[in-house]
Scaffold this motif. Structure first.
Motif, PDB file in Angstrom:
ATOM      1  N   SER A 163       5.501  -4.764   0.207  1.00  0.00           N
ATOM      2  CA  SER A 163       4.713  -3.802   0.067  1.00  0.00           C
ATOM      3  C   SER A 163       3.492  -4.439  -0.514  1.00  0.00           C
ATOM      4  O   SER A 163       3.673  -5.026  -1.732  1.00  0.00           O
ATOM      5  N   ASP A 215       1.218  -2.694  -2.453  1.00  0.00           N
ATOM      6  CA  ASP A 215       0.871  -1.814  -3.613  1.00  0.00           C
ATOM      7  C   ASP A 215       2.076  -0.898  -4.052  1.00  0.00           C
ATOM      8  O   ASP A 215       2.061   0.189  -3.592  1.00  0.00           O
ATOM      9  N   SER A 224       1.747   3.467   0.427  1.00  0.00           N
ATOM     10  CA  SER A 224       1.516   2.014   0.951  1.00  0.00           C
ATOM     11  C   SER A 224       2.921   1.614   1.730  1.00  0.00           C
ATOM     12  O   SER A 224       3.848   1.905   1.367  1.00  0.00           O
TER      13      SER A 224
END
Lengths: 115, 119
Positions: A94, A96, A102
């Protein structure tokens, strides 16, 4: 951009052995998480790493461990393998981790078979 | 702890028809996200659609839309004009937006629904 890469794709081990699985996240992603998928238990969270720190851990025994390197690549290790550890292990990255919206980008997984 | 339940182990649909996959969840939190992921035989989980709990408007992505009922804790996925490529296992998932919570950063998945598309 290359996707999340997991190696190896397939692995066969014997009870009592240990195994290390590798995950390379999408370039620029600093969060990596691991999931175990089995027909009986479904998808279960193992742990999540961000900037080399484990931020969260699921309900798995201490035989399951992981780490993250400075380049964000991650490894998970399972020691003293049991038959019940046979599963598909999925890694996700991911961009963020502080933002729940996200999305996680998953790899193709490593299929571990313990005999 | 949060739980996600998908009560339909298997569903089938004719090509070009519409199908709805069900999902319910349980949480005491008010700030979270819900997702639908698709897992074809290639094993890679692919994000289909996501919904923020604070948004009343249902999310839509092309042929995929959701019916989000926050009070009922229900999050169903509707696939319109089904295509053969839609055949896969579909997972509903929950993700907390509570940075101080123990479930922060992880997805909690339902058991999945296998969708078969008949030509």
């Amino acid at each position: 951009k290359a996707g999340v890469t997991q190696t190896p794709r397939y692995l066969i081990k014997t009870r009592g052995q240990q195994v290390t699985l590798s995950c390379s996240p999408i370039s620029g992603h600093r969060s990596v998480s691991w999931y175990q998928q089995t027909p009986g238990q479904g998808l279960q969270f193992l742990f999540e790493y961000f900037s080399e720190t484990q931020r969260n851990k699921g309900n798995f025994p201490g035989r399951f461990s992981g780490r993250q390197f400075s380049n964000s690549r991650s490894e998970m290790n399972v020691s003293t393998l049991e038959l019940g550890d046979s599963a598909l292990y999925l890694c996700a990255s991911s961009s963020d981790p502080s933002a729940a919206h996200s999305p996680l980008h998953f790899g193709n997984g490593t299929r571990l078979t313990v005999t | 702890a949060q739980t996600v339940t998908q009560s339909q182990p298997e569903m089938s649909v004719q090509e070009a028809e519409t199908v709805t996959l069900s999902c319910t969840y349980d949480t005491s939190e008010s700030d979270y996200y819900l997702f639908w992921y698709k897992q074809p035989p290639s094993r890679q989980m692919i994000l289909v659609i996501r919904q923020e709990a604070y948004k009343q408007q249902n999310a839509t992505e092309n042929r995929f839309s959701v019916n989000f009922q926050k009070a009922a804790k229900s999050f169903s996925l509707k696939i319109s004009d089904s295509q053969l490529g839609d055949a896969a296992m579909y997972f509903c998932a929950y993700r907390s937006n509570n940075a101080g919570g123990t479930s922060y950063g992880k997805l909690t998945f339902g058991q999945g629904t296998i969708l078969t598309v008949h030509p």
